[in-house]
Design a protein around this motif. Structure first.
Motif, PDB file in Angstrom:
ATOM      1  N   SER A 217       0.805  -1.157  -0.098  1.00 59.83           N
ATOM      2  CA  SER A 217       0.005  -0.045   0.318  1.00 59.83           C
ATOM      3  C   SER A 217       0.984   1.177  -0.182  1.00 59.83           C
ATOM      4  O   SER A 217       0.501   2.254  -0.564  1.00 59.83           O
ATOM      5  N   TYR A 218       1.961   0.999   0.678  1.00 61.04           N
ATOM      6  CA  TYR A 218       3.113   2.192   0.589  1.00 61.04           C
ATOM      7  C   TYR A 218       3.554   2.454  -0.639  1.00 61.04           C
ATOM      8  O   TYR A 218       3.530   3.620  -1.308  1.00 61.04           O
ATOM      9  N   ILE A 219       3.931   1.627  -1.716  1.00 67.14           N
ATOM     10  CA  ILE A 219       4.254   1.772  -3.033  1.00 67.14           C
ATOM     11  C   ILE A 219       3.043   2.380  -3.838  1.00 67.14           C
ATOM     12  O   ILE A 219       3.128   3.269  -4.907  1.00 67.14           O
ATOM     13  N   ALA A 220       1.839   1.602  -3.618  1.00 68.93           N
ATOM     14  CA  ALA A 220       0.754   2.257  -4.348  1.00 68.93           C
ATOM     15  C   ALA A 220       0.355   3.700  -4.015  1.00 68.93           C
ATOM     16  O   ALA A 220       0.074   4.216  -5.156  1.00 68.93           O
ATOM     17  N   GLY A 221       0.493   3.988  -2.838  1.00 65.76           N
ATOM     18  CA  GLY A 221       0.512   5.355  -2.331  1.00 65.76           C
ATOM     19  C   GLY A 221       1.394   6.184  -3.137  1.00 65.76           C
ATOM     20  O   GLY A 221       1.027   7.581  -3.462  1.00 65.76           O
ATOM     21  N   LEU A 222       2.640   5.978  -3.408  1.00 62.66           N
ATOM     22  CA  LEU A 222       3.588   6.628  -3.988  1.00 62.66           C
ATOM     23  C   LEU A 222       3.099   6.797  -5.656  1.00 62.66           C
ATOM     24  O   LEU A 222       3.339   7.913  -6.158  1.00 62.66           O
ATOM     25  N   ARG A 223       2.961   5.622  -6.173  1.00 60.15           N
ATOM     26  CA  ARG A 223       2.247   5.811  -7.501  1.00 60.15           C
ATOM     27  C   ARG A 223       1.112   6.813  -7.549  1.00 60.15           C
ATOM     28  O   ARG A 223       1.140   7.275  -8.667  1.00 60.15           O
ATOM     29  N   HIS A 224       0.107   6.535  -6.716  1.00 63.15           N
ATOM     30  CA  HIS A 224      -0.856   7.601  -6.439  1.00 63.15           C
ATOM     31  C   HIS A 224      -0.535   8.901  -6.469  1.00 63.15           C
ATOM     32  O   HIS A 224      -1.293   9.714  -7.113  1.00 63.15           O
ATOM     33  N   GLN A 225       0.680   9.155  -6.130  1.00 63.15           N
ATOM     34  CA  GLN A 225       0.945  10.794  -5.770  1.00 63.15           C
ATOM     35  C   GLN A 225       1.865  11.069  -7.109  1.00 63.15           C
ATOM     36  O   GLN A 225       2.550  12.162  -7.193  1.00 63.15           O
ATOM     37  N   GLY A 226       1.857  10.078  -8.180  1.00 64.31           N
ATOM     38  CA  GLY A 226       2.666  10.482  -9.414  1.00 64.31           C
ATOM     39  C   GLY A 226       4.131  10.258  -9.377  1.00 64.31           C
ATOM     40  O   GLY A 226       4.932  10.327 -10.371  1.00 64.31           O
ATOM     41  N   TYR A 227       4.671   9.135  -8.474  1.00 60.77           N
ATOM     42  CA  TYR A 227       5.934   8.762  -8.406  1.00 60.77           C
ATOM     43  C   TYR A 227       6.202   7.940  -9.881  1.00 60.77           C
ATOM     44  O   TYR A 227       5.094   7.014  -9.901  1.00 60.77           O
ATOM     45  N   SER A 228       7.297   7.884 -10.347  1.00 54.18           N
ATOM     46  CA  SER A 228       7.636   6.964 -11.393  1.00 54.18           C
ATOM     47  C   SER A 228       8.592   5.898 -10.643  1.00 54.18           C
ATOM     48  O   SER A 228       9.221   6.109  -9.839  1.00 54.18           O
ATOM     49  N   ALA A 229       8.655   4.890 -11.558  1.00 56.85           N
ATOM     50  CA  ALA A 229       9.795   3.818 -11.092  1.00 56.85           C
ATOM     51  C   ALA A 229      10.898   3.584 -11.757  1.00 56.85           C
ATOM     52  O   ALA A 229      10.975   3.955 -12.903  1.00 56.85           O
ATOM     53  N   ARG A 230      11.801   3.383 -11.023  1.00 57.15           N
ATOM     54  CA  ARG A 230      13.289   3.129 -11.783  1.00 57.15           C
ATOM     55  C   ARG A 230      13.944   1.849 -10.820  1.00 57.15           C
ATOM     56  O   ARG A 230      14.108   1.992  -9.787  1.00 57.15           O
ATOM     57  N   TYR A 231      14.340   1.051 -11.526  1.00 56.52           N
ATOM     58  CA  TYR A 231      15.039  -0.071 -10.978  1.00 56.52           C
ATOM     59  C   TYR A 231      16.215  -0.864 -11.739  1.00 56.52           C
ATOM     60  O   TYR A 231      15.865  -1.580 -12.666  1.00 56.52           O
ATOM     61  N   ILE A 232      17.246  -0.580 -11.511  1.00 60.35           N
ATOM     62  CA  ILE A 232      18.388  -1.010 -12.462  1.00 60.35           C
ATOM     63  C   ILE A 232      18.737  -2.649 -12.012  1.00 60.35           C
ATOM     64  O   ILE A 232      19.074  -3.459 -12.652  1.00 60.35           O
ATOM     65  N   GLY A 233      18.852  -2.727 -10.727  1.00 65.24           N
ATOM     66  CA  GLY A 233      19.217  -4.279 -10.185  1.00 65.24           C
ATOM     67  C   GLY A 233      20.792  -4.249  -9.706  1.00 65.24           C
ATOM     68  O   GLY A 233      21.157  -5.248  -9.498  1.00 65.24           O
ATOM     69  N   SER A 234      21.214  -3.073  -9.704  1.00 63.77           N
ATOM     70  CA  SER A 234      22.641  -2.838  -9.282  1.00 63.77           C
ATOM     71  C   SER A 234      22.448  -2.197  -8.268  1.00 63.77           C
ATOM     72  O   SER A 234      22.296  -0.725  -8.177  1.00 63.77           O
ATOM     73  N   LEU A 235      22.671  -2.491  -7.021  1.00 59.17           N
ATOM     74  CA  LEU A 235      22.352  -1.670  -5.745  1.00 59.17           C
ATOM     75  C   LEU A 235      23.316  -0.181  -5.871  1.00 59.17           C
ATOM     76  O   LEU A 235      22.328   0.700  -5.480  1.00 59.17           O
ATOM     77  N   VAL A 236      24.370  -0.300  -6.118  1.00 58.88           N
ATOM     78  CA  VAL A 236      25.239   1.006  -6.071  1.00 58.88           C
ATOM     79  C   VAL A 236      24.558   1.856  -6.917  1.00 58.88           C
ATOM     80  O   VAL A 236      24.481   3.132  -6.682  1.00 58.88           O
TER      81      VAL A 236
END
Ligand code: FDP
Length: 320
Positions: A217-236
């Motif tokens: 629900s936290y992530i859904a809330g961010l999406r609802h506020q207009g946040y975009s996703a970015r995931y490279i899969g390299s932590l650094v």
């Protein structure tokens, strides 16, 4: 001629160590990371990509570059007299040196090449490191297992379009860019600050079904506020973007990895120290990362890190 500041010169002025000991120790890290970066740059031209043919202590397939990076760091650091022990993601046990308390003062913990699954596809990878002072009491083994609050230095090198080194000794976060023409990391930004709020969330959503309560629900809330996703899969790389642009990175516990995936000593702790120094926050979902007392060197932890606004909202969402 413009004056330049190298990382060794800079760090020496940022740590309460009278002699040049710490600069010399840091030069071991910068030399190794320059060797790693040179190897990565030519990886497609030499027989450097692919699996090495063995598993590391975590049960993960070691890549040839993992093995090279680990050896480079050990070779460059073992000759520094001030090193008491080296702890690597790739080695089951710490490498310990028979040096007196007066000489062998530091313990260096590192993930030689973070983001291994991205090596073969020419995506950013990195080296993460953390330095502890050896305690004047107890055994060397006990000194290796200190909480992140006791780190005297933390940093990483990101091998990207340019090669960047970021470090903190608790006196702010500073960034250096590798100048290939002179072979030195040169100061590019002092006292970096993570934006108080960003526009991105970064998480591997494939395991959403088994996240603990509050995360989805936290992530859904961010999406609802207009946040975009970015995931490279390299932590650094994901962390570096979060440091510069703000937002939040999450590696929550899930069904397969109930204790999280990322390692406390050489992934979460150094990045948590950098985040806090830059004005951000880092949490395990149940408390502050830096206050966790490690029980073993390859311990894993859930890891959430990012800007103040997103992290405070996260803590409210999961009741941390
Ligand atoms: P990798 O497995 O490629 O070595 O700690 C290792 C790490 O990469 C991190 O760099 C990265 O953030 C994370 O694991 C990616 O894990 P997932 O593939 O499970 O998302």
């Amino acid at each position: 001629m413009a004056k330049i500041t190298t990382v060794q010169g800079h760090i020496q002025g940022n740590i309460s160590e009278a002699s040049g000991t710490f600069g010399w120790l840091m030069s071991g890290i910068t030399l190794a990371t320059k060797m790693i970066e040179a190897k990565i740059r030519h990886a497609g031209l030499s027989d450097t990509y692919g699996a090495y043919g063995a598993e590391n202590v975590q049960g993960e397939q070691q890549q040839k570059l993992d093995v090279f990076a680990n050896q480079a760091l050990i070779d460059c650091l073992e000759r520094r007299d001030s090193v008491a022990a080296l702890v690597s993601e790739e080695d089951e046990r710490p490498v310990m040196f028979d040096r007196s308390l007066d000489t062998g003062k530091y313990i260096i913990v590192f993930d030689p090449l973070d983001g291994s699954s991205n090596i073969d596809v020419n995506v950013n990878v990195g080296t993460i490191f953390s330095v502890h002072k050896r305690m004047t009491w107890g055994s060397l083994e006990e000194s290796v297992l200190q909480p992140g609050t006791r780190q005297v230095c933390a940093g990483y090198v990101l091998y990207g379009p340019s090669t960047v080194l970021v470090y903190t000794t608790g006196q702010g976060v500073h960034s250096f860019t590798l100048d290939q023409t002179i072979g030195a990391f040169v100061l590019s930004q002092e006292h970096m600050k993570m934006p108080e709020k960003g526009n991105y969330y970064s998480v591997n959503e494939s395991s959403v079904a088994s996240w603990p309560p509050g995360y989805e629900s936290y992530i859904a809330g961010l999406r609802h506020q207009g946040y975009s996703a970015r995931y490279i899969g390299s932590l650094v790389a994901d962390f570096h973007r979060t440091l510069l642009k703000g937002g939040v990175f999450l590696y929550p516990p899930n069904k397969q990895k109930a204790g999280g995936k990322l390692r406390l000593l050489y992934e979460a702790n150094p990045l948590a120290m950098i985040a806090e120094q830059a004005g951000g926050m880092a949490s395990s979902g149940t408390g502050r990362i830096l206050e966790i007392q490690p029980r073993e060197i390859h311990q894993r932890t859930p890891f959430m890190v990012g800007s103040k606004v997103e992290m405070e909202a996260f803590e409210r969402a999961v009741g941390a």
